[in-house]
Design an enzyme around this catalytic site. Structure first.
Site, short mmCIF file in Angstrom:
data_model
loop_
_atom_site.label_atom_id
_atom_site.label_comp_id
_atom_site.label_asym_id
_atom_site.label_seq_id
_atom_site.Cartn_x
_atom_site.Cartn_y
_atom_site.Cartn_z
N ARG A 1 0.74 -1.24 -0.09
CA ARG A 1 0.08 -0.03 0.05
C ARG A 1 0.82 1.15 -0.01
NH1 ARG A 1 -5.36 -0.20 1.42
NH2 ARG A 1 -4.99 -2.00 2.36
N GLU B 1 -6.50 -7.85 -2.46
CA GLU B 1 -7.06 -7.36 -3.59
C GLU B 1 -6.01 -6.82 -4.38
OE1 GLU B 1 -7.78 -4.12 -6.12
OE2 GLU B 1 -7.87 -3.41 -3.81
N ARG C 1 1.92 -4.59 -6.90
CA ARG C 1 1.27 -5.68 -5.96
C ARG C 1 1.18 -7.01 -6.81
NH1 ARG C 1 -4.25 -3.45 -3.36
NH2 ARG C 1 -3.04 -1.83 -2.25
#
Length: 433
Positions: A286, A358, A398
């Site tokens: 993040r 996610e 990610r």
């Protein structure tokens, strides 16, 4: 933005949608402002018509000149009042999110999302799997300490093979989504009722004007704090290539034959992560800056749901090629993006966390964005607003992290997914001798 005509005719449906989305907005006030603006407009048009009629008549006596002057003053007063009411009306319209489709599950947050399927076999290790942070540090692929030293928290460096892995993913995506035969294959495999038109590659601007950002629905309530603003330049940094890709056809009428008009856009994205205090503070999951490949399509309204199905099918197809275990999720009303009528997420498996996280999202925003942007297409009867579909091809950072975790070995190396090896000069394994 919703259609005011729809709101007038279906106020209870709008209120029900707000309830489902856990959004507080005053629909009655909106309708009252709408009524006021229409009354004021009617008065102004009546006075203007009278003014025009008087102006075109012959020579004016004193009484006639006085009447013209009074009319002009009244018109100016109505214009001022109308501007004030219009401003309030626009703010009220912008306080309403998109209306969810009927098949979207009702819920408060991600805990209420509906898992549709889990795909791929999770890796079975005969050792305790390391986190991507540990792997990245051991192989000198990531450096968050120096990232923090130079730029602050939630920044980092990708080093050695990690940048090669990133750009291998870029080439992997571009070669597939610009290939009509690949699109056709995915359509057939997933039985999607849409065309096999390829995506047009795009590198869009990473800065956007406030008005364009607002029209994309990204400065609506609760979203502004997520954005980076450069006041001296009056520009925002985008949070996704979606934002400048969607705005590029503002105030245009597209030819029907070019629809669906698809782009695969690569950009760096910037997010404050304002609502994530305490979450993923260490590492690169993040972050404030990351690279992303975004699919975007302008499509006829009757075909937007099929287009959305295609975007999900493409996401899943590419994830299966990389052999990263994932699950597909239908996002509930309370967790859905403001502009969306329906949203799917893909969540990749992270062995060290024993959890899915996610990594992808795809959304049908119907005409919510194009109503503000004024993007239409030619129809047999004139023109109509197009619908917009967006979807993550890969949030590259990610995805790199998911590869590090799922492809790690007992020896501390990382295998390169077969689908990416040709884009990395044939490299099969990342190691540090």
């Amino acid at each position: 933005m919703l259609d005011i005509k729809f709101i007038r005719e279906n106020p209870e449906k709008v209120k029900e949608a707000l309830k489902k989305r856990n959004v507080i907005a005053d629909v009655e006030l909106l309708l009252e402002l709408d009524q006021q603006r229409r009354i004021l407009l009617n008065k102004k048009e009546t006075l203007q018509a009278d003014q025009n009629k008087r102006s075109k008549s012959g020579p004016k006596d004193e009484g006639e000149r006085e009447a013209l002057k009074k009319n002009k003053e009244q018109i100016k007063a109505l214009e001022d009042e109308s501007a004030e009411v219009e401003q309030k009306f626009t703010a009220a319209m912008y306080s309403l999110p998109n209306i969810p489709f009927d098949d979207v599950p009702v819920g408060k947050d991600e805990a209420n999302n509906k898992v549709l399927r889990e795909v791929g076999e999770r890796p079975h290790f005969d050792f305790t799997p390391l986190s991507y942070i540990e792997i990245g540090e051991k192989l000198d692929l990531v450096d968050t300490e120096r990232g923090a030293k130079v730029s602050g928290a939630r920044f980092g460096y990708l080093k050695h093979e990690a940048p090669l892995l990133e750009f291998a993913i870029v080439q992997f995506v571009l070669q597939r989504l610009t290939n009509r035969e690949y699109i056709k294959k995915v359509i057939k495999e997933h039985a999607v009722d849409t065309t096999d038109k390829a995506f047009i590659p795009l590198v869009p601007p990473v800065m956007i004007k406030p008005e364009a950002f607002r029209k994309m629905g990204k400065l609506d309530p609760g979203q502004e704090e997520e954005r980076y603003y450069l006041p001296k330049d009056e520009l925002y940094l985008i949070g996704s290539a979606e934002h400048t890709t969607g705005a590029m056809h503002a105030d245009e009428i597209l030819k029907r034959e070019i629809l669906p008009h698809r782009h695969i856009a690569f950009s760096t994205a910037f997010r404050r992560e304002a609502g994530s205090y305490g979450k993923d503070t260490r590492g690169l999951f993040r972050v404030h800056q990351f690279d992303k490949l975004e699919m975007f399509s302008f499509v006829e309204p009757s075909k937007s749901q099929a287009e959305h199905d295609l975007f999900l099918a493409l996401q899943e197809s590419m994830m299966r090629e990389l052999a990263i275990p994932y699950r597909a999720v239908l996002v509930c009303t309370g967790d859905m993006v403001w502009t969306d009528a329906k949203q799917y997420d893909l969540e990749s498996w992270f062995p060290s966390q024993n959890a899915y996280r996610e990594t992808h999202s795809t959304s049908n925003s119907t005409d919510f964005q194009t109503r503000r942007l004024n993007v239409k297409y030619h129809t047999d009867d004139g023109s109509e607003l197009v619908h917009t579909i967006n979807g993550t091809a890969f949030a590259i950072g990610r995805t790199v992290l998911a590869i590090l975790e799922n492809y790690q070995t007992k020896e501390g190396t990382v295998r390169v997914p077969k689908a990416l090896q040709s884009y990395m000069g044939g490299l099969q394994e990342i190691t540090r001798e």
